[in-house]
Design a protein around this motif. Structure first.
Motif, short mmCIF file in Angstrom:
data_model
loop_
_atom_site.label_atom_id
_atom_site.label_comp_id
_atom_site.label_asym_id
_atom_site.label_seq_id
_atom_site.Cartn_x
_atom_site.Cartn_y
_atom_site.Cartn_z
N GLY A 122 0.81 -1.22 0.00
CA GLY A 122 0.00 0.00 0.00
C GLY A 122 0.83 1.26 0.00
O GLY A 122 0.39 2.31 -0.47
N ASN A 123 2.05 1.17 0.52
CA ASN A 123 2.88 2.37 0.67
C ASN A 123 4.04 2.33 -0.32
O ASN A 123 4.94 1.50 -0.23
CB ASN A 123 3.42 2.41 2.11
CG ASN A 123 4.31 3.60 2.37
OD1 ASN A 123 4.95 4.13 1.45
ND2 ASN A 123 4.38 4.01 3.60
N LYS A 124 3.98 3.26 -1.25
CA LYS A 124 4.95 3.30 -2.36
C LYS A 124 6.40 3.34 -1.88
O LYS A 124 7.29 2.81 -2.53
CB LYS A 124 4.69 4.58 -3.16
CG LYS A 124 4.60 4.37 -4.64
CD LYS A 124 4.21 5.68 -5.31
CE LYS A 124 3.83 5.47 -6.75
NZ LYS A 124 3.11 6.61 -7.30
N LEU A 125 6.63 4.01 -0.76
CA LEU A 125 8.00 4.12 -0.28
C LEU A 125 8.48 2.83 0.36
O LEU A 125 9.66 2.52 0.35
CB LEU A 125 8.11 5.26 0.74
CG LEU A 125 7.82 6.65 0.17
CD1 LEU A 125 7.83 7.69 1.28
CD2 LEU A 125 8.84 7.00 -0.90
N ALA A 126 7.54 2.07 0.93
CA ALA A 126 7.93 0.83 1.62
C ALA A 126 8.15 -0.32 0.65
O ALA A 126 8.86 -1.27 0.96
CB ALA A 126 6.85 0.44 2.64
N THR A 127 7.56 -0.23 -0.54
CA THR A 127 7.61 -1.36 -1.48
C THR A 127 9.04 -1.78 -1.83
O THR A 127 9.38 -2.97 -1.70
CB THR A 127 6.82 -1.02 -2.76
OG1 THR A 127 5.50 -0.61 -2.40
CG2 THR A 127 6.73 -2.24 -3.66
N PRO A 128 9.89 -0.86 -2.28
CA PRO A 128 11.23 -1.31 -2.68
C PRO A 128 12.05 -1.86 -1.52
O PRO A 128 12.94 -2.68 -1.72
CB PRO A 128 11.90 -0.04 -3.25
CG PRO A 128 10.94 1.06 -3.11
CD PRO A 128 9.67 0.57 -2.51
N LEU A 129 11.70 -1.42 -0.31
CA LEU A 129 12.43 -1.89 0.86
C LEU A 129 12.16 -3.38 1.08
O LEU A 129 13.08 -4.18 1.25
CB LEU A 129 11.98 -1.06 2.06
CG LEU A 129 12.84 -1.10 3.31
CD1 LEU A 129 14.30 -0.81 2.98
CD2 LEU A 129 12.31 -0.10 4.32
N ILE B 114 -1.84 -1.25 -10.88
CA ILE B 114 -1.01 -1.10 -9.68
C ILE B 114 -1.77 -0.30 -8.62
O ILE B 114 -1.76 -0.64 -7.44
CB ILE B 114 0.34 -0.44 -10.04
CG1 ILE B 114 1.17 -1.38 -10.91
CG2 ILE B 114 1.09 -0.04 -8.78
CD1 ILE B 114 2.42 -0.73 -11.51
N LEU B 115 -2.45 0.74 -9.07
CA LEU B 115 -3.21 1.57 -8.13
C LEU B 115 -4.32 0.76 -7.45
O LEU B 115 -4.51 0.83 -6.23
CB LEU B 115 -3.81 2.77 -8.87
CG LEU B 115 -4.56 3.77 -7.98
CD1 LEU B 115 -3.62 4.44 -7.00
CD2 LEU B 115 -5.26 4.82 -8.83
N VAL B 116 -5.05 -0.02 -8.24
CA VAL B 116 -6.13 -0.84 -7.67
C VAL B 116 -5.53 -1.83 -6.67
O VAL B 116 -6.04 -2.04 -5.57
CB VAL B 116 -6.91 -1.58 -8.77
CG1 VAL B 116 -7.84 -2.62 -8.15
CG2 VAL B 116 -7.72 -0.59 -9.60
N MET B 117 -4.40 -2.44 -7.04
CA MET B 117 -3.80 -3.43 -6.16
C MET B 117 -3.30 -2.78 -4.87
O MET B 117 -3.52 -3.28 -3.77
CB MET B 117 -2.66 -4.16 -6.88
CG MET B 117 -2.32 -5.50 -6.26
SD MET B 117 -1.05 -6.43 -7.17
CE MET B 117 -2.02 -7.56 -8.12
N ARG B 118 -2.62 -1.64 -5.01
CA ARG B 118 -2.13 -0.93 -3.81
C ARG B 118 -3.29 -0.54 -2.90
O ARG B 118 -3.21 -0.67 -1.68
CB ARG B 118 -1.38 0.34 -4.21
CG ARG B 118 0.03 0.11 -4.73
CD ARG B 118 0.81 1.43 -4.71
NE ARG B 118 2.06 1.37 -5.42
CZ ARG B 118 3.18 0.83 -4.93
NH1 ARG B 118 3.18 0.28 -3.73
NH2 ARG B 118 4.29 0.83 -5.64
N THR B 119 -4.36 -0.05 -3.50
CA THR B 119 -5.50 0.40 -2.70
C THR B 119 -6.19 -0.78 -2.04
O THR B 119 -6.50 -0.75 -0.84
CB THR B 119 -6.51 1.16 -3.59
OG1 THR B 119 -5.81 2.22 -4.26
CG2 THR B 119 -7.63 1.74 -2.75
N ALA B 120 -6.43 -1.82 -2.82
CA ALA B 120 -7.21 -2.95 -2.29
C ALA B 120 -6.45 -3.67 -1.18
O ALA B 120 -7.06 -4.21 -0.26
CB ALA B 120 -7.54 -3.94 -3.41
#
Lengths: 202, 202
Positions: A122-129, B114-120
């Motif tokens: 859910g958190n763009k910044l946490a994903t690559p970590l 990607i947005l749908v997946m991140r949100t869901a």
């Protein structure tokens, strides 16, 4: 640096030690966030925290240990996977799927696992970590063990199946998967993992 | 109800029609959020929006159409999967994997996916909504086509593999998977999907 002045009435561990641990956690969080998992170094974290590198290792062990503690990782595949890979090769698929499901069936581990997954996706910044941690400590180890030129792709394919299983069963809670027994899921999914491990390249 | 007073200089579609569409979108968002995908009804949405049910169907088609439009769904498996299932049974696994990857290779679809997946996954409230849509419109259709007593579990297993592939390649961007060609991934993953579809129960 630290904003956490311990209250005077505090008891328990000596003040200095607790402060150092807290400074290390704060420093490591900043180092991982800024540099990613691969870019972060134990030396860099010790420097930010103003502690000796030996003290850092004494408190937290390896970089993977430190990362696992900070994110509250529900499993430590970097420790368990080498053990599985050392066992009979034809049972590795089953052992991986069973290990992961057995861990996530424990309520506290599941709670933390869901939280890590929600945060990392859910958190763009946490994903690559998280991706960096998985690549280095999990996929890299499996790939090194497989040893073929396409080993990295194979270990990535294993990750797709295992991550998708955790996502669908525990996060999305899709009914038939959420209700199935661990044994049933292992019987279905293990052959897919085993195939990615040792089938001829298509 | 509507807070969107159109500026006087506005041109284009007549005001009334645009207002009705906006009211429907607002009403549908509320209905889906409160009642979930299965609980939401076209009649209920029409009532909330203060429009005739026939008008709602005229603008938005089915409930799946309306949901797809609201979440900006990058694919409409509810439309494509029946077509795939009508084809040769031994090619269904390959057709599903290729269809999904071909869609996600398109930049705009990928961005929305990607947005749908991140949100869901990242948003606790959104999770059951996507799970409801997938269960009803995707897994339910595949299960009905398979027709065996364990058909729902089989379609759920297909979902684990496909969702995990999308997650690892496009969201986590794990290196070997993100760099592999569509053909290569189809060749590796399709047999797993096909096995969930038609292998004997373990």
């Amino acid at each position: 640096m630290s904003e956490h002045a311990a209250p005077a009435r505090r008891r328990g561990r000596p003040r200095g030690r607790s402060d150092a641990r807290q400074r290390i956690v704060t420093a490591a969080t900043a180092e991982f966030s800024e540099l990613g998992y691969d870019g972060a170094t134990m030396r860099g974290i010790a420097g930010r925290a103003g502690v000796d590198a030996a003290l850092l290792h004494h408190y937290f062990g390896t970089k993977a240990d430190l990362f696992g503690e900070i994110v509250g990782a529900p499993m430590r595949p970097d420790l368990k996977i080498p053990e599985i890979l050392a066992g009979p090769r034809e049972q590795v698929g089953e052992a991986i799927v069973r290990y992961v499901l057995d861990v996530w069936e424990q309520p506290e581990a599941r709670r933390r696992g869901i939280l890590v997954m929600r945060t990392a996706i859910g958190n763009k910044l946490a994903t690559p970590l998280l991706a960096g941690f998985l690549s280095r400590e999990l996929l890299g180890r499996i790939a090194a063990d497989i040893g073929t030129p396409d080993a990295e792709l194979r270990s990535g394919l294993i990750a797709t199946q295992v991550a998708g299983l955790l996502l669908a069963r525990y996060v999305l809670r899709l009914a038939p998967l959420a209700d199935a027994s661990v044994d049933e899921l292992v019987a279905w999914v293990a052959p897919s993992v085993q195939r990615y491990l040792d089938a001829p390249s298509p």
